[in-house]
Design an enzyme around this catalytic site. Sequence first.
Site, mmCIF file in Angstrom:
data_model
loop_
_atom_site.group_PDB
_atom_site.id
_atom_site.type_symbol
_atom_site.label_atom_id
_atom_site.label_comp_id
_atom_site.label_asym_id
_atom_site.label_seq_id
_atom_site.Cartn_x
_atom_site.Cartn_y
_atom_site.Cartn_z
ATOM 1 N N HIS A 84 1.683 -13.161 -5.593
ATOM 2 C CA HIS A 84 0.605 -13.260 -4.609
ATOM 3 C C HIS A 84 -0.003 -14.667 -4.534
ATOM 4 O O HIS A 84 -1.221 -14.823 -4.389
ATOM 5 C CB HIS A 84 -0.475 -12.210 -4.888
ATOM 6 C CG HIS A 84 -1.060 -11.638 -3.644
ATOM 7 N ND1 HIS A 84 -1.797 -12.407 -2.757
ATOM 8 C CD2 HIS A 84 -0.986 -10.414 -3.095
ATOM 9 C CE1 HIS A 84 -2.161 -11.649 -1.742
ATOM 10 N NE2 HIS A 84 -1.675 -10.436 -1.922
ATOM 11 N N GLU A 128 4.774 -12.932 0.489
ATOM 12 C CA GLU A 128 5.082 -12.033 -0.623
ATOM 13 C C GLU A 128 6.357 -11.240 -0.379
ATOM 14 O O GLU A 128 6.313 -10.188 0.270
ATOM 15 C CB GLU A 128 3.934 -11.032 -0.813
ATOM 16 C CG GLU A 128 2.546 -11.612 -0.769
ATOM 17 C CD GLU A 128 1.507 -10.554 -0.374
ATOM 18 O OE1 GLU A 128 1.554 -9.425 -0.866
ATOM 19 O OE2 GLU A 128 0.643 -10.879 0.463
ATOM 20 N N ASP A 140 -1.795 -9.999 8.563
ATOM 21 C CA ASP A 140 -1.733 -9.269 7.311
ATOM 22 C C ASP A 140 -0.655 -8.233 7.589
ATOM 23 O O ASP A 140 -0.948 -7.073 7.841
ATOM 24 C CB ASP A 140 -3.084 -8.622 6.976
ATOM 25 C CG ASP A 140 -3.038 -7.948 5.619
ATOM 26 O OD1 ASP A 140 -1.980 -8.004 4.963
ATOM 27 O OD2 ASP A 140 -4.060 -7.355 5.215
ATOM 28 N N ARG A 157 0.821 -1.221 0.000
ATOM 29 C CA ARG A 157 0.000 0.000 0.000
ATOM 30 C C ARG A 157 0.851 1.266 0.000
ATOM 31 O O ARG A 157 1.831 1.335 0.741
ATOM 32 C CB ARG A 157 -0.910 0.006 1.233
ATOM 33 C CG ARG A 157 -1.954 -1.070 1.188
ATOM 34 C CD ARG A 157 -2.857 -1.086 2.411
ATOM 35 N NE ARG A 157 -3.954 -2.041 2.203
ATOM 36 C CZ ARG A 157 -3.841 -3.355 2.414
ATOM 37 N NH1 ARG A 157 -2.725 -3.872 2.865
ATOM 38 N NH2 ARG A 157 -4.869 -4.149 2.177
HETATM 39 C C1 FUC Z 1 -2.067 -8.813 1.038
HETATM 40 C C2 FUC Z 1 -2.527 -7.882 2.084
HETATM 41 C C3 FUC Z 1 -3.665 -7.070 1.773
HETATM 42 C C4 FUC Z 1 -4.669 -7.574 0.797
HETATM 43 C C5 FUC Z 1 -4.122 -8.553 -0.191
HETATM 44 C C6 FUC Z 1 -5.138 -9.374 -0.871
HETATM 45 O O1 FUC Z 1 -1.031 -8.328 0.273
HETATM 46 O O2 FUC Z 1 -1.511 -7.101 2.623
HETATM 47 O O3 FUC Z 1 -4.302 -6.635 2.945
HETATM 48 O O4 FUC Z 1 -5.813 -8.004 1.424
HETATM 49 O O5 FUC Z 1 -3.123 -9.332 0.292
#
Ligand code: FUC
Length: 342
Positions: free
Chosen positions: A178, A305, A246, A79
Amino acid sequence: MNIEITDFDYRKERPVKKIKLTNDNSVSISILTMGGILNEFLVPSDKESKNIVLNFSNISDYYKNPFYIGMAIGRTGGRIKNGSMPLDGEVVTVPSNENNNTLHGGPNGFCYDFWEYSTKQNQDSSSVTLYKNIYSANDGYPGHMEAKITYTLTNENELNISYTGKAYQNTFFNPTCHAYFNLSESNTILNHELMVESSQYLELDEEKIPTGNLLDVGQTPFDFRKPTLLKEAINELQDTTEKGFDDVFKLDHTGKIATLTNSDDDSIEIFSDRNGLVVFTSNSFDDSLNLIKGKGQPYMGVALEPQTLPDTHNHENFGDVTLRAGEEKTYTITYKYNSNKK
Ligand code: FUC
């Protein structure tokens, strides 16, 4: 080594190709040309094979939820407060997609488009490279850049992902993967152990933006310096809004940074050349997700990640995600699968 290319689905009236790389140990990974999605990571198991990453059976399901399941993330992961960052003494604003902030590359990030592809087969590895030119008009980030993501599967059961950015004008580059791992037959990762080489994690505000403060992990549920059962750590967070992780961990070093182990002793080791790791334990998954593993539920998978610490420009010592005109940078993430089965 084998490479198989099939049609997975259609999106925007174009075929989404699935490129499946299989190594000599019957481990395979599949990549989709839409969104750079890691659709499968198949490993041998008692039932022939099991998929250790969460996935959907069709492309539209991937885009019906806010979880970026399996997707390639860029130009910048994490973010950015108010979407604003300094570049050459000027404040640049990139499009926002969560509150007023920019998450995972904004509303037109890497995961929302088709990528060109090429494949390569070697003696002990095979790979697929996704590539595209990205202009400011495409995603609202400053500058034209060329992005390349190469997924390589080796006979050592490593999935190596390299992200190369080449800038024609100054821009930002902080890509990541992700994928959500779940190494078990169970629908949660609560019985997995996690180890993260991190002594500090980032304090976040109520919008999950880093405040700039680093907190020590010692004597907290964030201490994963020794392998820790996720169930125990998550239990300790039940009185928080998130009810799970998170969070952004500042890594103690590069190289091997984390290990996720299933109770059967299968594990994924993670190697990275960056200073941060986001751990997201899918706390807010719900049954609207029709994953192949089953209906979504909290703690169904864990996203690990590796990235440069997010909101970098607003905090001292978080690193630098600027990619300058004429510069080319490559970052690499390795997820190495180990089985206890002989
Ligand atoms: C992660 C989190 C976020 C988000 C995402 C789908 O990177 O840091 O909060 O929900 O996943």
